[in-house]
Scaffold this active site. Structure first.
Site, PDB file in Angstrom:
ATOM      1  N   GLU A 131      56.057  67.201  96.983  1.00  0.00           N
ATOM      2  CA  GLU A 131      57.148  67.375  96.009  1.00  0.00           C
ATOM      3  C   GLU A 131      57.310  68.855  95.657  1.00  0.00           C
ATOM      4  OE1 GLU A 131      55.636  65.146  92.687  1.00  0.00           O
ATOM      5  OE2 GLU A 131      55.920  63.202  93.647  1.00  0.00           O
ATOM      6  N   PRO A 132      57.628  69.702  96.622  1.00  0.00           N
ATOM      7  CA  PRO A 132      57.704  71.137  96.312  1.00  0.00           C
ATOM      8  C   PRO A 132      58.961  71.492  95.526  1.00  0.00           C
ATOM      9  CG  PRO A 132      58.400  70.753  98.569  1.00  0.00           C
ATOM     10  CD  PRO A 132      57.943  69.420  98.036  1.00  0.00           C
ATOM     11  N   GLY A 133      58.802  72.366  94.552  1.00  0.00           N
ATOM     12  CA  GLY A 133      59.941  72.863  93.795  1.00  0.00           C
ATOM     13  C   GLY A 133      60.014  74.375  93.932  1.00  0.00           C
ATOM     14  N   ARG A 134      59.131  75.055  93.192  1.00  0.00           N
ATOM     15  CA  ARG A 134      59.136  76.515  93.169  1.00  0.00           C
ATOM     16  C   ARG A 134      59.052  77.137  94.568  1.00  0.00           C
ATOM     17  NH1 ARG A 134      57.439  79.268  88.669  1.00  0.00           N
ATOM     18  NH2 ARG A 134      56.311  77.395  88.030  1.00  0.00           N
ATOM     19  N   ARG A 178      61.796  82.048  81.551  1.00  0.00           N
ATOM     20  CA  ARG A 178      60.391  82.152  81.960  1.00  0.00           C
ATOM     21  C   ARG A 178      59.639  83.320  81.316  1.00  0.00           C
ATOM     22  NH1 ARG A 178      59.008  83.191  86.594  1.00  0.00           N
ATOM     23  NH2 ARG A 178      57.132  81.940  86.602  1.00  0.00           N
ATOM     24  N   TYR A 228      56.596  81.809  79.149  1.00  0.00           N
ATOM     25  CA  TYR A 228      55.240  81.909  79.719  1.00  0.00           C
ATOM     26  C   TYR A 228      54.760  83.348  79.808  1.00  0.00           C
ATOM     27  CZ  TYR A 228      57.026  77.684  82.210  1.00  0.00           C
ATOM     28  OH  TYR A 228      57.607  76.505  82.583  1.00  0.00           O
ATOM     29  N   CYS A 262      69.128  86.758  69.184  1.00  0.00           N
ATOM     30  CA  CYS A 262      68.483  87.126  67.925  1.00  0.00           C
ATOM     31  C   CYS A 262      67.096  86.513  67.835  1.00  0.00           C
ATOM     32  CB  CYS A 262      69.361  86.687  66.763  1.00  0.00           C
ATOM     33  SG  CYS A 262      71.019  87.352  66.937  1.00  0.00           S
ATOM     34  N   GLU A 263      66.207  86.938  68.708  1.00  0.00           N
ATOM     35  CA  GLU A 263      64.809  86.503  68.726  1.00  0.00           C
ATOM     36  C   GLU A 263      64.005  87.665  69.299  1.00  0.00           C
ATOM     37  OE1 GLU A 263      63.463  83.428  68.027  1.00  0.00           O
ATOM     38  OE2 GLU A 263      65.316  82.257  67.885  1.00  0.00           O
ATOM     39  N   TYR A 302      63.228  77.234  88.129  1.00  0.00           N
ATOM     40  CA  TYR A 302      63.097  77.223  86.676  1.00  0.00           C
ATOM     41  C   TYR A 302      63.852  78.400  86.072  1.00  0.00           C
ATOM     42  CZ  TYR A 302      59.622  74.054  88.446  1.00  0.00           C
ATOM     43  OH  TYR A 302      59.024  73.047  89.143  1.00  0.00           O
TER      44      TYR A 302
HETATM   45  C1  LIG Z   1      57.639  70.054  88.448  1.00  0.00           C
HETATM   46  C2  LIG Z   1      57.026  69.063  89.363  1.00  0.00           C
HETATM   47  C3  LIG Z   1      56.934  69.333  90.739  1.00  0.00           C
HETATM   48  C4  LIG Z   1      57.321  70.656  91.348  1.00  0.00           C
HETATM   49  O1  LIG Z   1      56.381  71.642  91.024  1.00  0.00           O
HETATM   50  P1  LIG Z   1      56.470  73.108  91.685  1.00  0.00           P
HETATM   51  O2  LIG Z   1      55.333  73.827  91.085  1.00  0.00           O
HETATM   52  O3  LIG Z   1      57.788  73.678  91.294  1.00  0.00           O
HETATM   53  O4  LIG Z   1      56.343  72.932  93.162  1.00  0.00           O
HETATM   54  C5  LIG Z   1      56.444  68.332  91.554  1.00  0.00           C
HETATM   55  N1  LIG Z   1      56.042  67.129  91.047  1.00  0.00           N
HETATM   56  C6  LIG Z   1      56.101  66.854  89.732  1.00  0.00           C
HETATM   57  C7  LIG Z   1      55.647  65.534  89.231  1.00  0.00           C
HETATM   58  C8  LIG Z   1      56.589  67.811  88.843  1.00  0.00           C
HETATM   59  O5  LIG Z   1      56.626  67.539  87.536  1.00  0.00           O
END
Ligand SMILES: *Cc1c(COP(=O)(O)O)cnc(C)c1O
Length: 420
Positions: free
Chosen positions: A274-277, A313, A317, A347-348, A376
C-alpha cells in the site's frame, strides 16, 4: 530519474519551465510530473513481477482523481481509508477487486458501500469493527472478506506522529492477541471470511530492518493460523517506504520487496503493498511567490503566498522540505548566503515552510519551489483563514493540464447559510 532539474539556471518540470507555469497559472500551485508517477508505478510492478501481487496505492497521499486514473491504468489498485476515498476510486475507474479498505473508524454506512462495491478485503483494526462488518454483511446476505491489521510492536524509527506499529499506537490489533481473535471469529462470525493478514507500521521509513522484523512476526502468525485450518490468500505489508527529502539514503523498492519475498519463502500468498509517499512524494513541487521581505535586526523573513493551509507538513511534523529558487540569475549566484525563515500569510506562529534556511539574497516576487510536495501536500490542505485551495497541475512532456482548478471565494462558502 528526477523530473525537476535546472536548465540554464531555470528549474523545469519535465520540459516546462516552472517560471512559465507560475506566470500562467499563478501561485501557490502544485505541479506534478506524469512521467515520474508512471516510473514509480513501474518500480513497484517490476519489483513484484515474479510474485503474485497487488499494489494498492494509498489514496490519502495524493487523492486527485486524475492521478488515481493514471495509476489505475497502470494496473494498480487503491488502499482507501474512508467512504470519500471509495467515491474517488470509483470515479477513477478502480475495480472493487483491486480495493483494500484500512482505517480505525469505518462507519456502518462506509462498510455497507464498500461491500456493495465488492472490494477485495477490509483491513480490520478492532474486535468491535469485526463484529460490525459481520453484522452488516449478514444484513446484506453477503460474506465479507477481511484481514486483521496486526500491530507487530516494531519501532519504525520514524517521527512519532507517523509511527503506527508500536503497541502504544491506536492502529491495528496487538499481534499477541491476533491469533485468539482470528480463531474465535473464524468459529463465531458466519458472515466473515478471513483472507489474509495485514500490517502497516508507519511512514517515511528509511531503514529496512523494521520491515524485516515485521515480516518475521507476521509470518509466524500466518503459520499458526494455517495450522489451525484457516485458508489465507493474502499478506498485506502496508506502505511506509520513505523518500529522500534531504539527501537521505533511501532503500529502493526492489530491496524492500526482496525482504518480503525472502521472509515469505515457501508460503503461497499474494503480496499486497500500500505505498503512498514513495509513489507520489517526489512527483510534485509546490510553487509559491515571495510577497514581502522583512529584515529585522534579529531575523530575515521571506513572507510567501502559501501557508500551512496549503502545505501542512512543516508546521505539523516540523518536516524538512527542500526549497529552491526557480531562477538562479547570474547576480544572485554570486551573492553571499544568509538565513531566512520562509513563512506564510496565516495568523499562526506555526505557519512556516522552512526555518533558518540558507539562501542567496531573496527578493520580492521571487518564485520558490518546495520540493517533495507530492505526498500529504495538497491532500492535507485546508481552507483555514478562508484561503481558497491552490490548483493542481500535471505536466506531461511539454504540456500542462489543470487537474484541479484554483478554488474561488464561492467555493469557500458552498453549503453555508446566511439565515434571515
Ligand atoms: C497512510 C497509509 C499508507 C501509506 O503510507 P506511506 O507512508 O505514504 O506509504 C498505507 N497503508 C495505510 C493503512 C495507511 O494508513
Amino acid at each position: 530519474m528526477d523530473p525537476f532539474l535546472f536548465r540554464n539556471n531555470n528549474l523545469y518540470c519535465e520540459d516546462v519551465a516552472l517560471a512559465d507555469i507560475a506566470a500562467e497559472y499563478g501561485t501557490p500551485c502544485y505541479v506534478y510530473s506524469k512521467s515520474f508517477l508512471l516510473s514509480r508505478c513501474q518500480a513497484y510492478l517490476q519489483a513484484l513481477a515474479g510474485y503474485k501481487h497487488l499494489v494498492c496505492y494509498s489514496v490519502k497521499a495524493a487523492s486527485n482523481i486524475y492521478l488515481l486514473k493514471i495509476i489505475a491504468e497502470q494496473g494498480l489498485g487503491c488502499d482507501i481509508v474512508s467512504g470519500g476515498e471509495l467515491f474517488r476510486a470509483k470515479l477513477a475507474g478502480v475495480p472493487g477487486r483491486k480495493i483494500v479498505y484500512s482505517g480505525v473508524g469505518k462507519s456502518a454506512a462506509e462498510i455497507r458501500s464498500a461491500l456493495e462495491y465488492n472490494i477485495l478485503f477490509f483491513n480490520v483494526e478492532s474486535e468491535d469493527e469485526l463484529l460490525l462488518i459481520n453484522e452488516t454483511a449478514a444484513e446484506m446476505g453477503l460474506i465479507a472478506p477481511v484481514t486483521l491489521r496486526v500491530n507487530p510492536d516494531v519501532d519504525p524509527l520514524t517521527h512519532p506522529y507517523i509511527s503506527t506499529g508500536l503497541k502504544e499506537n491506536k492502529f491495528g490489533i496487538p499481534i499477541v492477541d491476533a491469533e485468539r481473535i482470528y480463531l474465535q471469529a473464524f468459529n463465531d462470525c458466519k458472515n466473515i471470511k478471513f483472507v489474509g493478514v495485514d500490517c502497516h507500521i508507519g511512514s517515511q521509513l528509511i531503514k529496512l530492518s523494521p520491515f524485516k522484523d515485521t515480516a518475521f512476526r507476521v509470518r509466524a502468525l500466518i503459520e499458526n493460523l494455517l495450522s489451525h485450518g484457516l485458508q489465507l490468500d493474502y499478506v498485506d505489508f502496508g506502505g511506509g517506504l520513505g523518500i529522500d527529502y534531504d539527501g537521505e539514503d533511501v532503500p529502493e523498492v526492489n530491496q524492500l520487496v526482496d525482504i518480503f519475498t525472502e521472509v515469505l519463502e515457501g508460503l503461497d500468498l499474494t503480496i499486497v503493498l500500500e505505498p503512498g509517499r514513495s509513489m507520489v512524494g517526489n512527483s510534485a513541487v509546490m510553487l509559491t511567490k515571495i510577497q514581502y521581505i522583512k529584515n529585522s535586526s534579529e531575523k530575515k523573513f521571506a513572507i510567501v503566498d502559501a501557508g500551512m493551509n496549503d502545505l501542512l507538513r512543516p508546521s505539523l511534523y516540523n518536516a524538512f522540505q527542500k526549497i529552491e529558487k526557480i531562477n538562479i540569475s547570474q547576480h544572485s549566484a554570486s551573492d553571499p548566503f544568509s538565513k531566512y525563515d520562509i513563512v506564510g500569510p496565516i495568523c499562526e506562529s506555526g505557519d512556516f515552510l522552512a526555518k533558518e534556511r540558507a539562501f542567496p539574497e531573496l527578493y520580492k516576487d521571487d518564485v520558490l519551489a518546495v520540493m517533495g510536495a507530492g505526498a500529504y501536500g495538497f491532500s492535507m490542505s485546508s481552507n483555514y483563514n478562508s484561503r481558497p485551495r491552490a490548483p493542481e497541475l500535471l505536466v506531461d512532456g511539454s504540456s500542462v493540464t489543470v487537474i484541479r482548478e484554483r478554488e474561488s471565494y464561492e467555493d469557500l462558502v458552498r453549503g453555508e447559510k446566511l439565515g434571515r
